[in-house]
Scaffold this active site. Structure first.
Site, PDB file in Angstrom:
ATOM      1  N   LYS A 185      34.321  29.555  52.800  1.00  0.00           N
ATOM      2  CA  LYS A 185      35.290  30.646  52.935  1.00  0.00           C
ATOM      3  C   LYS A 185      34.608  31.983  52.692  1.00  0.00           C
ATOM      4  CE  LYS A 185      38.027  32.703  50.082  1.00  0.00           C
ATOM      5  NZ  LYS A 185      37.928  34.093  50.592  1.00  0.00           N
ATOM      6  N   GLY A 237      30.591  35.424  43.080  1.00  0.00           N
ATOM      7  CA  GLY A 237      31.643  36.436  42.980  1.00  0.00           C
ATOM      8  C   GLY A 237      31.779  36.920  41.548  1.00  0.00           C
ATOM      9  N   SER A 238      32.989  37.295  41.178  1.00  0.00           N
ATOM     10  CA  SER A 238      33.202  37.903  39.866  1.00  0.00           C
ATOM     11  C   SER A 238      33.144  36.869  38.749  1.00  0.00           C
ATOM     12  CB  SER A 238      34.558  38.612  39.836  1.00  0.00           C
ATOM     13  OG  SER A 238      35.595  37.684  40.036  1.00  0.00           O
ATOM     14  N   THR A 239      32.760  37.302  37.572  1.00  0.00           N
ATOM     15  CA  THR A 239      32.731  36.430  36.397  1.00  0.00           C
ATOM     16  C   THR A 239      34.140  35.930  36.086  1.00  0.00           C
ATOM     17  OG1 THR A 239      30.764  37.492  35.529  1.00  0.00           O
ATOM     18  CG2 THR A 239      32.147  36.361  33.931  1.00  0.00           C
ATOM     19  N   GLU A 240      35.118  36.799  36.319  1.00  0.00           N
ATOM     20  CA  GLU A 240      36.519  36.442  36.070  1.00  0.00           C
ATOM     21  C   GLU A 240      36.932  35.204  36.888  1.00  0.00           C
ATOM     22  OE1 GLU A 240      38.957  39.636  37.396  1.00  0.00           O
ATOM     23  OE2 GLU A 240      40.791  38.672  36.686  1.00  0.00           O
ATOM     24  N   GLY A 242      34.857  33.184  38.386  1.00  0.00           N
ATOM     25  CA  GLY A 242      33.935  32.111  37.989  1.00  0.00           C
ATOM     26  C   GLY A 242      34.482  31.306  36.818  1.00  0.00           C
ATOM     27  N   GLU A 259      27.436  31.812  40.694  1.00  0.00           N
ATOM     28  CA  GLU A 259      26.538  32.964  40.660  1.00  0.00           C
ATOM     29  C   GLU A 259      27.440  34.172  40.472  1.00  0.00           C
ATOM     30  OE1 GLU A 259      24.935  36.004  41.218  1.00  0.00           O
ATOM     31  OE2 GLU A 259      24.488  35.570  43.325  1.00  0.00           O
ATOM     32  N   CYS A 293      24.827  42.036  42.598  1.00  0.00           N
ATOM     33  CA  CYS A 293      25.018  41.410  41.286  1.00  0.00           C
ATOM     34  C   CYS A 293      23.799  41.610  40.387  1.00  0.00           C
ATOM     35  CB  CYS A 293      25.328  39.937  41.449  1.00  0.00           C
ATOM     36  SG  CYS A 293      24.211  39.124  42.578  1.00  0.00           S
ATOM     37  N   GLU A 390      30.127  45.539  34.496  1.00  0.00           N
ATOM     38  CA  GLU A 390      29.571  45.674  35.841  1.00  0.00           C
ATOM     39  C   GLU A 390      30.418  46.677  36.617  1.00  0.00           C
ATOM     40  OE1 GLU A 390      29.860  42.174  38.489  1.00  0.00           O
ATOM     41  OE2 GLU A 390      27.728  42.471  38.849  1.00  0.00           O
TER      42      GLU A 390
HETATM   43  P1  NAI Z   1      36.200  37.921  43.583  1.00  0.00           P
HETATM   44  O1  NAI Z   1      35.449  37.076  42.628  1.00  0.00           O
HETATM   45  O2  NAI Z   1      37.677  37.996  43.470  1.00  0.00           O
HETATM   46  O3  NAI Z   1      35.883  37.442  45.085  1.00  0.00           O
HETATM   47  C1  NAI Z   1      34.797  36.649  45.488  1.00  0.00           C
HETATM   48  C2  NAI Z   1      35.285  35.518  46.385  1.00  0.00           C
HETATM   49  O4  NAI Z   1      36.119  34.657  45.626  1.00  0.00           O
HETATM   50  C3  NAI Z   1      36.122  35.957  47.580  1.00  0.00           C
HETATM   51  O5  NAI Z   1      35.830  35.126  48.670  1.00  0.00           O
HETATM   52  C4  NAI Z   1      37.542  35.715  47.103  1.00  0.00           C
HETATM   53  O6  NAI Z   1      38.460  35.503  48.144  1.00  0.00           O
HETATM   54  C5  NAI Z   1      37.373  34.458  46.272  1.00  0.00           C
HETATM   55  N1  NAI Z   1      38.389  34.226  45.248  1.00  0.00           N
HETATM   56  C6  NAI Z   1      39.163  35.142  44.596  1.00  0.00           C
HETATM   57  N2  NAI Z   1      39.955  34.539  43.700  1.00  0.00           N
HETATM   58  C7  NAI Z   1      39.681  33.210  43.759  1.00  0.00           C
HETATM   59  C8  NAI Z   1      40.164  32.054  43.064  1.00  0.00           C
HETATM   60  N3  NAI Z   1      41.090  32.151  42.111  1.00  0.00           N
HETATM   61  N4  NAI Z   1      39.634  30.848  43.373  1.00  0.00           N
HETATM   62  C9  NAI Z   1      38.687  30.736  44.310  1.00  0.00           C
HETATM   63  N5  NAI Z   1      38.208  31.780  45.016  1.00  0.00           N
HETATM   64  C10 NAI Z   1      38.689  33.006  44.743  1.00  0.00           C
HETATM   65  O7  NAI Z   1      35.575  39.360  43.513  1.00  0.00           O
HETATM   66  P2  NAI Z   1      36.227  40.772  43.980  1.00  0.00           P
HETATM   67  O8  NAI Z   1      37.629  40.873  43.475  1.00  0.00           O
HETATM   68  O9  NAI Z   1      36.010  40.929  45.404  1.00  0.00           O
HETATM   69  O10 NAI Z   1      35.310  41.792  43.169  1.00  0.00           O
HETATM   70  C11 NAI Z   1      35.597  42.082  41.815  1.00  0.00           C
HETATM   71  C12 NAI Z   1      34.326  42.301  41.047  1.00  0.00           C
HETATM   72  O11 NAI Z   1      33.566  41.109  41.032  1.00  0.00           O
HETATM   73  C13 NAI Z   1      33.393  43.341  41.613  1.00  0.00           C
HETATM   74  O12 NAI Z   1      33.749  44.628  41.227  1.00  0.00           O
HETATM   75  C14 NAI Z   1      32.079  42.906  41.031  1.00  0.00           C
HETATM   76  O13 NAI Z   1      31.940  43.399  39.726  1.00  0.00           O
HETATM   77  C15 NAI Z   1      32.183  41.396  41.004  1.00  0.00           C
HETATM   78  N6  NAI Z   1      31.535  40.768  42.168  1.00  0.00           N
HETATM   79  C16 NAI Z   1      30.335  40.148  41.987  1.00  0.00           C
HETATM   80  C17 NAI Z   1      29.670  39.606  43.061  1.00  0.00           C
HETATM   81  C18 NAI Z   1      28.358  38.951  42.924  1.00  0.00           C
HETATM   82  O14 NAI Z   1      27.574  38.973  43.843  1.00  0.00           O
HETATM   83  N7  NAI Z   1      28.083  38.305  41.812  1.00  0.00           N
HETATM   84  C19 NAI Z   1      30.207  39.694  44.423  1.00  0.00           C
HETATM   85  C20 NAI Z   1      31.516  40.298  44.503  1.00  0.00           C
HETATM   86  C21 NAI Z   1      32.115  40.830  43.399  1.00  0.00           C
END
Ligand code: NAI
Ligand code: MG
Length: 483
Positions: A185, A237-240, A242, A259, A293, A390
């Site tokens: 996804k 994606g986000s630690t939250e 994760g 990650e 990240c 972050e």
């Molecule tokens: P996010 O963690 O919500 O999104 C990343 C992915 O996870 C997207 O594909 C999203 O649709 C999916 N997702 C969201 N909620 C989910 C859930 N409950 N279960 C499974 N999948 C889910 O990140 P977001 O809201 O786009 O960004 C927020 C913050 O996260 C950013 O400001 C940044 O600090 C951090 N981030 C870190 C990344 C990294 O490369 N480690 C990449 C993107 C964001």
């Protein structure tokens, strides 16, 4: 006194004629595009133009994708020899190279990153990941991961918006090389290159169902995470989120790699080559608008060179070109979304209110789209939120230190541990510092360098497991323990 002569650049726009964006997309399941139900728009964050309508996958769509992946796993992919799997991966890699310009333009339109970066970094690295893993497909028994390594089955893969195609490659290439099938996804704001990748799978005649792509938001991601037909979850994606995923898979048999975020220290010792260091600082935090990240978002300067480094850094920042991502001269493009811009603005305001000093070069920002000028905060202390959280934007927090031991203590004083940078001319100091730093990736006299052969991943809240290299393969094989 320094004098600078500036020349105006003529616009050097990349043409978008090479891409064809459909008004509406469905999901890619069992080798075919299938219609979605509900749709949502994906936009170009530099212009706010709606590029296309994207399907929001619900339970039935995710079920169909998992079923297709299971069928392909049982009937074809797990039975195929590594040598044959490798051929498909090579084919995908070559098609990605052939269609590199199309991918680069599409990535820049959907994400807002400069065309120079999508063209020179994202797309070549994505192809490199497929080439590299193609080489592993028939050599898994020589990877030092057991004599007869077996795939896990169906992998559910959820990726973010900062490096859309590259994160897809990080996930899909090792999974397929190891003999797994996938349901992937992409992020809701950047699905278009994943959908173009689906076309590449068709072009490569990859057996139906080996790669399935469903689009949607967090609700779709949660359906994948909680699906009983999935054997492994890979998330960036986000630690939250994760943490939510870690809780969801804890009582199951699913393997998981996470990650997550970072707040990397980029440490400048007083013997560092200052001019090169300034380039590395700029690359460390302003590459990809700081949506990285492993960005070098905490600059630690040794006190006796702090003034000189900051002076040169500010001069250098005045030459950063912010604006149209499709212009080949642009260094910093658009912030990926309205939500991310709001988060950056909010955290920068916290920096102001906590008493740090904000500085940005003068730059004209476009009136449409989402923009944030490259920014540094000086006078930051460890207690400041901008030193701990972050920001994921073009914002650098600057701290100082007196002794090497103090630098290490400050660098490690974070809930994260993804990456770190060391700037010094002394090899002994670099090796000493790298042994003290609790970070998965450590760069010395460079920053943000990536290679498919090198494992990538974090300590503490930056995640679990490694991606890339021999270590990354372990995450897609049975019975191989990884930290
Ligand atoms: P996010 O963690 O919500 O999104 C990343 C992915 O996870 C997207 O594909 C999203 O649709 C999916 N997702 C969201 N909620 C989910 C859930 N409950 N279960 C499974 N999948 C889910 O990140 P977001 O809201 O786009 O960004 C927020 C913050 O996260 C950013 O400001 C940044 O600090 C951090 N981030 C870190 C990344 C990294 O490369 N480690 C990449 C993107 C964001
Ligand atoms: Mg978009």
């Amino acid at each position: 006194m320094e004098t600078t002569m500036t020349f105006e650049y003529a616009p050097a726009p990349e043409s978008r004629a090479i891409v064809t964006i459909k008004p509406k997309y469905g999901h890619f399941v069992g080798g075919k595009f299938v219609a979605g139900g509900k749709h949502f728009p994906t936009i170009n964050p530099a212009t706010e133009e709606v590029l296309s309508q994207i399907a929001l996958a619900g339970k039935a769509d995710v079920d169909a994708a998992v079923k297709a992946a299971r069928k392909a796993y049982i009937s074809t992919w797990s039975k195929m020899s590594g040598k044959e799997r490798g051929k498909y991966l090579y084919r995908i890699a070559r098609i990605m190279q052939e269609r590199a310009r199309e991918f680069a333009v599409l990535e820049t339109l959907d994400n807002g990153k400069p065309i120079r970066e999508s063209r020179d970094t994202d797309i070549p690295l994505a192809a490199a990941h497929f080439f590299y893993h193609a080489g592993w497909a028939d050599k898994l028994e020589y990877a030092g991961l057991g004599t007869s390594p077996k795939p896990l089955g169906v992998a559910g893969q959820i990726i973010p918006w900062n490096f859309p195609l590259l994160m897809l490659a990080w996930k899909v290439a090792p999974a397929l090389a190891a003999g797994n099938t996938v349901v992937l996804k992409p992020a809701e704001s950047t699905p278009l290159t994943a959908l173009l990748f689906a076309e590449v799978c068709q072009q490569a005649e990859l057996p139906a169902g080996v790669v399935n792509i469903v689009t949607g938001d967090g609700s779709t991601g949660a359906l994948i995470v909680n699906h009983p037909g999935i054997d492994k979850i890979a998330f960036t994606g986000s630690t939250e989120v994760g943490k939510i995923i870690a809780r969801a898979v804890a009582p199951t048999n699913k393997s998981v790699t996470l990650e997550l975020g970072g707040k990397a220290a980029n440490i400048v010792f007083d013997d560092a080559p200052i001019d090169e260091t300034v380039e590395g600082i700029v690359n460390g935090i302003f590459f990809n608008q700081g949506h990285v990240c492993c960005a070098g978002s905490r600059l630690l300067l040794q006190e006796n060179v702090a003034e000189e480094v900051l002076h040169k850094l500010k001069n250098r920042m005045q030459k950063i070109r912010v604006g149209d991502p499709m212009d080949k001269n642009t260094d910093v493009g658009a912030i990926n979304s309205k939500e991310q811009l709001a988060k950056i603005i909010e955290l920068a305001a916290v920096g102001d209110s906590e008493g740090a000093e904000r500085w940005s070069p003068e730059c004209k920002l476009p009136s449409k789209g989402f923009w944030f000028a490259p920014t540094i905060f000086t006078g930051v202390t460890q207690a400041h939120r901008i030193a701990r959280e972050e920001i994921f934007g073009p914002v650098l927090s600057v701290l100082t230190f007196r002794t090497p031991a103090e630098a290490i203590e400050k660098a490690n004083n974070t809930p994260f541990g993804l990456s770190a940078g060391i700037w010094s001319e002394k090899g002994s100091r670099t090796l000493w510092a790298s042994q003290q730093l609790r970070a998965g990736v450590i760069w010395a006299n460079t920053f943000n360098k990536f290679d498919p052969t090198s494992p990538f991943g974090g300590y503490k809240e930056s995640g679990w497991g490694r991606e890339g290299g021999r270590h990354g393969l372990a995450a897609y094989l049975k019975g191989v323990s990884h930290e």
